[in-house]
Each structure stands twice: as C-alpha cells, then as structure tokens.
Motif scaffolding. Sequence first.
Motif, PDB file in Angstrom:
ATOM      1  N   LEU A  10      -4.561  -8.157  18.301  1.00 30.78           N
ATOM      2  CA  LEU A  10      -5.361  -7.614  17.073  1.00 30.78           C
ATOM      3  C   LEU A  10      -5.566  -8.631  15.921  1.00 30.78           C
ATOM      4  O   LEU A  10      -5.017  -9.579  15.882  1.00 30.78           O
ATOM      5  CB  LEU A  10      -4.587  -6.724  16.566  1.00 30.78           C
ATOM      6  N   LEU A  11      -6.132  -8.012  15.085  1.00 29.04           N
ATOM      7  CA  LEU A  11      -6.058  -8.240  13.672  1.00 29.04           C
ATOM      8  C   LEU A  11      -7.221  -9.433  13.145  1.00 29.04           C
ATOM      9  O   LEU A  11      -7.237 -10.331  13.905  1.00 29.04           O
ATOM     10  CB  LEU A  11      -4.740  -9.007  13.216  1.00 29.04           C
ATOM     11  N   MET A  12      -6.852  -9.432  11.884  1.00 27.61           N
ATOM     12  CA  MET A  12      -7.573 -10.565  11.206  1.00 27.61           C
ATOM     13  C   MET A  12      -7.417 -10.489   9.845  1.00 27.61           C
ATOM     14  O   MET A  12      -7.427  -9.536   9.421  1.00 27.61           O
ATOM     15  CB  MET A  12      -9.117 -10.201  11.558  1.00 27.61           C
ATOM     16  N   VAL A  13      -7.522 -11.718   9.194  1.00 24.60           N
ATOM     17  CA  VAL A  13      -7.471 -11.749   8.098  1.00 24.60           C
ATOM     18  C   VAL A  13      -6.436 -12.294   7.025  1.00 24.60           C
ATOM     19  O   VAL A  13      -5.417 -12.251   7.459  1.00 24.60           O
ATOM     20  CB  VAL A  13      -7.404 -10.281   7.551  1.00 24.60           C
ATOM     21  N   PHE A  14      -6.800 -12.192   5.849  1.00 26.12           N
ATOM     22  CA  PHE A  14      -5.884 -12.411   4.715  1.00 26.12           C
ATOM     23  C   PHE A  14      -6.289 -11.603   3.491  1.00 26.12           C
ATOM     24  O   PHE A  14      -7.346 -11.944   2.912  1.00 26.12           O
ATOM     25  CB  PHE A  14      -5.779 -13.837   4.349  1.00 26.12           C
ATOM     26  N   GLY A  15      -5.472 -10.850   3.151  1.00 28.90           N
ATOM     27  CA  GLY A  15      -5.756  -9.906   1.937  1.00 28.90           C
ATOM     28  C   GLY A  15      -4.455 -10.060   1.080  1.00 28.90           C
ATOM     29  O   GLY A  15      -3.542 -10.422   1.703  1.00 28.90           O
ATOM     30  N   CYS A  16      -4.312 -10.401  -0.222  1.00 25.26           N
ATOM     31  CA  CYS A  16      -3.204 -10.653  -0.959  1.00 25.26           C
ATOM     32  C   CYS A  16      -2.804  -9.572  -1.670  1.00 25.26           C
ATOM     33  O   CYS A  16      -3.394  -9.031  -2.403  1.00 25.26           O
ATOM     34  CB  CYS A  16      -3.663 -11.903  -1.769  1.00 25.26           C
ATOM     35  N   LYS A 131     -11.428  -4.844   4.090  1.00 22.66           N
ATOM     36  CA  LYS A 131     -11.976  -3.927   5.126  1.00 22.66           C
ATOM     37  C   LYS A 131     -12.953  -4.856   6.233  1.00 22.66           C
ATOM     38  O   LYS A 131     -13.725  -5.533   5.756  1.00 22.66           O
ATOM     39  CB  LYS A 131     -13.016  -2.911   4.484  1.00 22.66           C
ATOM     40  N   HIS A 132     -12.532  -4.828   7.303  1.00 25.36           N
ATOM     41  CA  HIS A 132     -13.073  -5.627   8.451  1.00 25.36           C
ATOM     42  C   HIS A 132     -13.935  -4.651   9.515  1.00 25.36           C
ATOM     43  O   HIS A 132     -13.460  -3.827   9.718  1.00 25.36           O
ATOM     44  CB  HIS A 132     -12.049  -6.194   9.221  1.00 25.36           C
ATOM     45  N   TYR A 140      -8.499  -1.781   8.370  1.00 25.85           N
ATOM     46  CA  TYR A 140      -8.004  -2.528   7.112  1.00 25.85           C
ATOM     47  C   TYR A 140      -6.858  -3.136   7.241  1.00 25.85           C
ATOM     48  O   TYR A 140      -6.089  -3.078   8.138  1.00 25.85           O
ATOM     49  CB  TYR A 140      -7.882  -1.184   6.409  1.00 25.85           C
ATOM     50  N   SER A 141      -6.649  -4.361   6.258  1.00 30.52           N
ATOM     51  CA  SER A 141      -5.654  -5.112   6.192  1.00 30.52           C
ATOM     52  C   SER A 141      -5.183  -5.402   4.761  1.00 30.52           C
ATOM     53  O   SER A 141      -5.825  -5.513   3.818  1.00 30.52           O
ATOM     54  CB  SER A 141      -5.908  -6.276   7.294  1.00 30.52           C
ATOM     55  N   THR A 142      -3.925  -5.826   4.999  1.00 34.25           N
ATOM     56  CA  THR A 142      -3.199  -6.513   3.529  1.00 34.25           C
ATOM     57  C   THR A 142      -2.334  -7.450   3.946  1.00 34.25           C
ATOM     58  O   THR A 142      -1.822  -7.474   5.310  1.00 34.25           O
ATOM     59  CB  THR A 142      -2.946  -5.504   2.774  1.00 34.25           C
ATOM     60  N   ILE A 143      -1.627  -7.997   2.914  1.00 32.21           N
ATOM     61  CA  ILE A 143      -0.777  -9.121   3.196  1.00 32.21           C
ATOM     62  C   ILE A 143       0.634  -8.737   2.145  1.00 32.21           C
ATOM     63  O   ILE A 143       0.130  -8.670   0.948  1.00 32.21           O
ATOM     64  CB  ILE A 143      -0.907 -10.603   3.185  1.00 32.21           C
ATOM     65  N   ILE A 144       1.683  -8.350   2.880  1.00 29.23           N
ATOM     66  CA  ILE A 144       3.061  -8.294   1.574  1.00 29.23           C
ATOM     67  C   ILE A 144       4.189  -9.154   2.001  1.00 29.23           C
ATOM     68  O   ILE A 144       4.416  -8.877   3.359  1.00 29.23           O
ATOM     69  CB  ILE A 144       3.197  -6.558   1.885  1.00 29.23           C
ATOM     70  N   ASP A 145       4.412  -9.853   1.223  1.00 27.57           N
ATOM     71  CA  ASP A 145       5.630 -10.781   1.365  1.00 27.57           C
ATOM     72  C   ASP A 145       5.498 -11.495   2.815  1.00 27.57           C
ATOM     73  O   ASP A 145       6.530 -11.460   3.513  1.00 27.57           O
ATOM     74  CB  ASP A 145       6.858  -9.868   1.419  1.00 27.57           C
ATOM     75  N   SER A 146       4.306 -12.156   3.175  1.00 28.78           N
ATOM     76  CA  SER A 146       4.135 -12.905   4.170  1.00 28.78           C
ATOM     77  C   SER A 146       4.067 -11.969   5.573  1.00 28.78           C
ATOM     78  O   SER A 146       4.297 -12.633   6.381  1.00 28.78           O
ATOM     79  CB  SER A 146       4.852 -14.278   4.316  1.00 28.78           C
ATOM     80  N   THR A 147       4.148 -10.776   5.252  1.00 29.73           N
ATOM     81  CA  THR A 147       3.722  -9.986   6.357  1.00 29.73           C
ATOM     82  C   THR A 147       2.354  -9.461   6.554  1.00 29.73           C
ATOM     83  O   THR A 147       1.704  -8.817   5.775  1.00 29.73           O
ATOM     84  CB  THR A 147       4.798  -8.814   6.260  1.00 29.73           C
ATOM     85  N   PHE A 148       1.864  -9.565   7.724  1.00 30.24           N
ATOM     86  CA  PHE A 148       0.161  -9.123   7.922  1.00 30.24           C
ATOM     87  C   PHE A 148       0.321  -7.645   8.515  1.00 30.24           C
ATOM     88  O   PHE A 148       1.168  -7.303   9.423  1.00 30.24           O
ATOM     89  CB  PHE A 148      -0.461 -10.165   8.769  1.00 30.24           C
ATOM     90  N   LYS A 154      -7.393   3.688   6.310  1.00 29.94           N
ATOM     91  CA  LYS A 154      -7.128   2.864   4.762  1.00 29.94           C
ATOM     92  C   LYS A 154      -5.978   3.592   4.198  1.00 29.94           C
ATOM     93  O   LYS A 154      -5.162   3.055   3.459  1.00 29.94           O
ATOM     94  CB  LYS A 154      -8.324   3.142   4.226  1.00 29.94           C
ATOM     95  N   GLN A 155      -5.789   5.039   4.601  1.00 30.52           N
ATOM     96  CA  GLN A 155      -4.613   5.777   3.940  1.00 30.52           C
ATOM     97  C   GLN A 155      -3.078   5.120   4.306  1.00 30.52           C
ATOM     98  O   GLN A 155      -2.440   5.024   3.255  1.00 30.52           O
ATOM     99  CB  GLN A 155      -4.513   7.101   4.178  1.00 30.52           C
ATOM    100  N   ILE A 156      -3.121   4.848   5.561  1.00 32.66           N
ATOM    101  CA  ILE A 156      -1.802   4.144   5.898  1.00 32.66           C
ATOM    102  C   ILE A 156      -1.545   2.835   5.363  1.00 32.66           C
ATOM    103  O   ILE A 156      -0.427   2.394   4.763  1.00 32.66           O
ATOM    104  CB  ILE A 156      -1.863   3.847   7.393  1.00 32.66           C
ATOM    105  N   VAL A 157      -2.584   1.961   5.111  1.00 31.06           N
ATOM    106  CA  VAL A 157      -2.633   0.794   4.325  1.00 31.06           C
ATOM    107  C   VAL A 157      -2.155   0.981   2.839  1.00 31.06           C
ATOM    108  O   VAL A 157      -1.453   0.254   2.581  1.00 31.06           O
ATOM    109  CB  VAL A 157      -3.993  -0.099   4.647  1.00 31.06           C
ATOM    110  N   ASP A 158      -2.773   2.021   2.309  1.00 33.29           N
ATOM    111  CA  ASP A 158      -2.486   2.428   0.726  1.00 33.29           C
ATOM    112  C   ASP A 158      -0.934   2.536   0.860  1.00 33.29           C
ATOM    113  O   ASP A 158      -0.233   2.216  -0.246  1.00 33.29           O
ATOM    114  CB  ASP A 158      -3.175   3.509   0.430  1.00 33.29           C
TER     115      ASP A 158
END
Length: 810
Positions: A10-16, A131-132, A140-148, A154-158
């Motif tokens: 999976l996955l992709m990306v970098f959101g800060c 948003k991919h 949807y994706s984000t990065i928190i403390d170097s964790t992807f 989107k609600q779960i990412v929120d």
Amino acid sequence: MRLLCTSFILLMVFGCSKSNNKRSNILDYVPENTALIIKTDNIEGLNSGINNSDFLQSLSGTTIYTNLEKQLSPLTHLNPTSELLLCFSENNTDSMHYSVITKLTKNLFLTDSLPNYTEELLKYNNKSIKKHTVNKNTFYSTIIDSTFFASSSKQIVDQVFNSSFNDDNLKKLYKASGKDKTASLLLNTKSRFAPLLFIEDSLSLNLLTEYMAIDVELNQNDTHFNGIIKATDSTKSLINVFKNTIPQVNQIQNITPTNSDGVLAFTFNNFTKFQENLIKHQNKDSLNTNTNLFNDIIEVGVIYEGENRAIVLNSIDIIATQDALLSEQTNVDTYREIDIYSFSDPGVFANTFSPFITTSNANLYCIIDNYLIFSGNTEMLQNIIANYQNKTTLSTTSYFKNNKEHLSDASSLLQIINTASLKTLLNKNIPDKTSYNIEGYNATAIQFIYDTNFAHVNGIMAKNKKRAHVNTVSEELNIKLDKAILNTPQFVKNHITNQKEIVVQDITNSLYLISNQGKILWKKQLQGPVLGKIEQIDIYKNGRLQLAFATPNRVYVLDRNGKEVKPFALKFNDNITQPLAVFDYDNRKNYRLLVTQGKNVLMYDTKGNTVKGFTFKSANSNIISQPKHFRMGTKDYITLKTENKLYILDRVGKTRVKPKTSYSYSNQPVFLYNNAFTTTTASGDLVLIDSKGNVSSRNLNLTEKHHIETTSKTLVTQSENKLVIKNKTTELDFGDYSNPKLFYINNKIYVSTTDLQSHKIYLYDSQSKLLPNFPVYGNTSIELDNIDKDSNLEFVTKGENNSILLYQIN
C-alpha cells in the motif's frame, strides 16, 4: 488472499503533520474500533506467499476476494523497509474501512510513474492530510512523528491525530506475535471478521474466546499457523471450560474412518472438574442425568458422516465404563463379531456436553477396544467397525501423518475435516456462488491447548501430495515473482538448518532468497546484474555463511538476512568483467576475493583491503573466463586466461608454470582434469598442461561454439547436438542448448543440459544414460542437490518468464 498482499503493498505519500502526543510504537496509531490487525515484517514475502498459495489462489475468483483486491488496489506501490500494520475497522454505519501504518522511509512511495494518479493537499485545524486518487479509487494519508498513516476513511485519518489505541488485550497479543512468519493476525472475535471454524453450528470462534492472535506461514501447498486465544470473561468464553484440566493425548484419529467428513474431539484428565466448568458456562444449576458413564472418560469425540453423527468415548478403564452400561445390554445386531446394542438415553450427550455435542439420536452403541461408539445410524457404526478392523482409519493416512507434524499430540479441543467439510465451512464464510477447486485438502486441522488464562492454537491446511512413484520426477514448487527472472536460480546453504535455499535475481536487479518451501525470505535491490554464480563464505569463522558476488560495479557480501556486511559493498568506477573469484588457500577461511576488470585483477581480503602481497596486476589482454584456484599437493595455482595466453600463477601472483606452447583460446573455463590444467582452444581442441608446463592437445571434433565441464577424472563436452560423457556420445535433437552442468553427489555423477528452444531439461548419469522420465520442462540450466531432509535429489530451473520451478527426483 491477494487482498492481504495487495493490501500491504500500500500507500503513498508524504503529508506533514505534528502531534502533541508522541507515540513510541506504530501500534499506538491503530484506529479505534479496529477488529482485525494484520502485521508483517516482510511485505515481499507476504505478497509472494499469497500469490503462490494454492489454497488462496483457488479462492481468487470469489466476489469477496476480488472486491477487496479492487478496494485496496490504489495502495499497491508501497515499499516499506520495516514493520507494517494493515487494520480493518467498522464505523457506525457498519461500513468496513482499512488503514495502513508503517514508519516513513525514503522511497516509501514513488508516484512519478503512476498512471491516472492525482493528489490534493488538505489543510485545516492544524492538520495536513493528502487525498490520493488512483484510477478513481481514493484514500487519505498523513505523517505523524515519522509514522506514515493511510486510510480509506478521511474521518479515521482525522481521528488519528488526537487518539491513541487503547485495547490492552490486543496490545498484549501484539507483543506475543512472531517476527519471522509470513504475517501475524490479531483479531477481536466479536467482530464480523471472526471466521466460522467449526462444523458444529453450535460452536463459533466468538463463543470460544474474545481475542485471537496467530502467526501465519504461507507456503505453496500448505498454510500452517500457531498462536494464542485469550478470554477475559471466565464464564462467557467457552475455552475456559478447560480451566484446571490437563489436555490429554488425542486418540480419536485411531477410530475415525478415512471416509468420514471430519471429527471433533475434546479431552480432560478430570471429568468432574470439566463438568463443573461446563455447567457454569451453560448456566445450569446441575445436571439431572446420570453421568457415571463419563467418570473414566478422558476424550470425547464426534465423527461426522454427511448428516449422521457418531459419538466416541475414549475410556481409561473400559471395564468400569461397561459397568455403567449394564442396563443397556439389549443386542440389536452383530457386525464382524462386534455386538451392537440399543441405548435408552440418547439425549445424555447433548445435555452433558452442549455446545460441543448437539445430537440427540444416538440410540445405538458398540464397544471396540477402549472406545465406546454411539450413533443413531447402524450403517455408520458398521463403517467405523470395518475401517478400524481394516486399519483404514485417519491415523494411517499419509496426509494426517504429515499434518500431525504441525500439531501437538495432546490438545483440549481438536477438529480435523476433509475437503468436503472444508468447502462447507468456506461457503459459510464466503457466501458466494463462484465455484472454486480445493481438492486435496484432506485433513485440515485446528487445535486448542488450554493453559493458564489462555490457550495455544495450532493449525494446518495442506494439500495432500499424491504418493510419488520410484523413478518419477515431480514438480514440487512453482514460485511466481512479480517481475521476470533475470538469471538461473541456484541453491545456497542455510547454515541454521543445513538445508538448501534458492537465490535468484529479477530484471529489476532485485535479489531474492527463497526457502525450500517457496517462501520469499527477503528481497534486496542491487546495483546491476549478478555476474556468474554466487559464492558462500564464512567471514567471521563461526559457521554463519554469507553470500559473496559481484555486479558490474560492486562487490557484495550479504548476511543471512540480506544485509550488507561492512565494509561491503565495495564500489568500482571501472566495470567488473568476470564473476567474483573466491579463494580459500588452506581451507582456513582466510578468503581472498579476486576482482577482474578487463585485463586487470585486484585481490581483496574480507575487510575490503587490497592484498598488497599479490603482485600480478595486468594480463596481456582482456581476461575471458573467471579466474580459478587449484591445489595440487602442497602448492597453490591461480589460473587466468586471455585469448592467446594462459597464466598459471602462485599465491603472490608470480608465474608458477609457463606453458611451453601457446594457443588461441576459447572462453571456456580452466579445469583440473587428470592432474593437468585443462581448457579448449577457439577451434575446439582440448589442451592439457602439466605442472612442468608440458602441453598436449587432442582433437575432439568440437565446433567453435562448444562447452566443457570436468571433474578430476570425468570430461564432458557439448558441441551442437552432441553430448559426450566419458567418451560416450549422445546425439540430441537439434536445438539451442545451455552449457552442460556436471554434478558429483553421493559418489555419483550427473550431467544436465537444457534445450532452450524446446524448453526441455535432460539429465544423464555417468554412462550417458538418460534418467527415467526425462526430459522435463524448463528454460535454463539447472542446479541439482539434496535440499531438504529426505534422500531425494531436487533441481531448480526457470519456468515461465517470472516463475521458478523446483523438481524432485523420486
């Protein structure tokens, strides 16, 4: 199913983003209401395991498989280098969502080459989310403390910004899960993800326990797993009825006919204690029925035969148990000298052992040795009697014996089912009209072994292999890679098991180590194709082996886990033009690594330093074959060959033997044959040079395009369609042949060659006799060896463009 593999890819990306609460483990990011967590440390191995699993691929056409594969398809380009979690959760509308969690690393996801890909950055409330969209599928994706972190919701990412996973039971199971398996599954059994595992409808996994963690090993023809189940409520969870009892050795297989659909058995060392626990679970004050029949019973089983049931009691005091049946001595039939009696209380079993037993029509019984068998069907009792006397019970079958290796002898609860019952269970779990073929899975087994406050779980689902006849050649594995195969697969030794594994490279220059069960152990990206054969060395002199080889600009030494051993890899500006030569002069593991660059050679030690004592630097022209080392008596010889000169050197690179005659040489290797340095000329003559430099030649009538192989006393040549072994000529069909390979195993000589045009592998003995059942299908030369614990030889070759074939010679 590929849903798993595709899910992890999976996955992709970098959101800060920044979070105020630093979390130390990726488990802390698991969403609330997560019902299933799939953990893997080797995504490539998981992907391969799913793609190569005969069982999972047989289900790949089902709707649930294809739907989930499609849903997860946007996330098929992830390249994690550490642990990855795939989580499935349900929301208030009962919709299923997935989330993926892994540490952010370089090149985790590359989007440059993705078709139909768009991304959008969403910023609000100090949050940054991407948003991919790939082929109209969105996540949807984000990065928190170097964790992807990525999710289909989107609600779960929120929510992940401010919440931390707090299911302590799943956390404990997570810590207990393994790290060397294909994957680990952590399950809350109260969710809809809990599978139906039992034939008996009264039994279910969520009735048995609340939490389950299993480590899964996916192989091509079998899947086995082990783990634990944990129940926090001592009365509601059925597994706790085994509390304060000791699991007994299962013997139900010794009375179960081979033509049965399956068997369920449970054991205890103390019926009274087991009964007390079960009464609490059933919410009964006490049992109204007389249970003297069960006082000396240590195992109770139910044998399934279509809609019919037989209940088996295994007694440790058959005389005392018979005494409990003194009032039940009315003979209604005799079969093969075994009396069949009527039984007046057929409901006692359901009353006593519900929910393990639900049948209430067992109004007949017979006694065979220490077993009492009850049923409502005379024919079923007769079938059990006949199979027991004929010694055609489950315990005598090869498939049960093979599967038993993955099970404990003693268990609290055991179920073994045949293919028909397995399909019935699958139909309950997969309400799909799609047909699938799971023939051969004759003894799927799962067992639970109660321990203090939890139970161990073992399971095996294996395809029954047809018994191989003597002198046959059987295909054992067909391992599919994602990319086309670049070179010839070869065997390397596993220093832990002393068995062999497979190493191969694909066209992206990724190197794979694959177990002899077909599991990808690791995949490593290399800077170029491997030159020649990979060698194994023991740098630390401790019995642990490393892989040593060269690519056009690197010399690699990799450990068992695919990690580079420092100071390797060595980097070179000029191309390396021959395979890496590894010399161990005195068999003391003081290795010398010889690197060829055109006409130059460089010698290194295992610390990556140039060996200054080696004085030879350059040949008269480009070296055309791999340098070789030979030992005769107490002297070492190093050979280097150019088109018109053969160098025979000592350890320090000085000339030790100077051939008295020069030739125009072929690119064939140099061998030590009949105590002479042996190779061929460009025109196909055999050249032999003794230790004093005397030269002799023989016309072997070889064409310019020829190949030779030798042992110390056996010469093999191949020219066009003529294969010569010890002066015996075999005329092959005209074709395009690989180099012949010569193997010396267990004091026997084998010679192989492959017709690349007709895809046929030939294997001959030392008398030039083709082995039975050859040729077989293949597309490269082979590697032949004994790779496992049995005495049969195996060989590996390339199959289709992206597949590896492993054969066994029986």
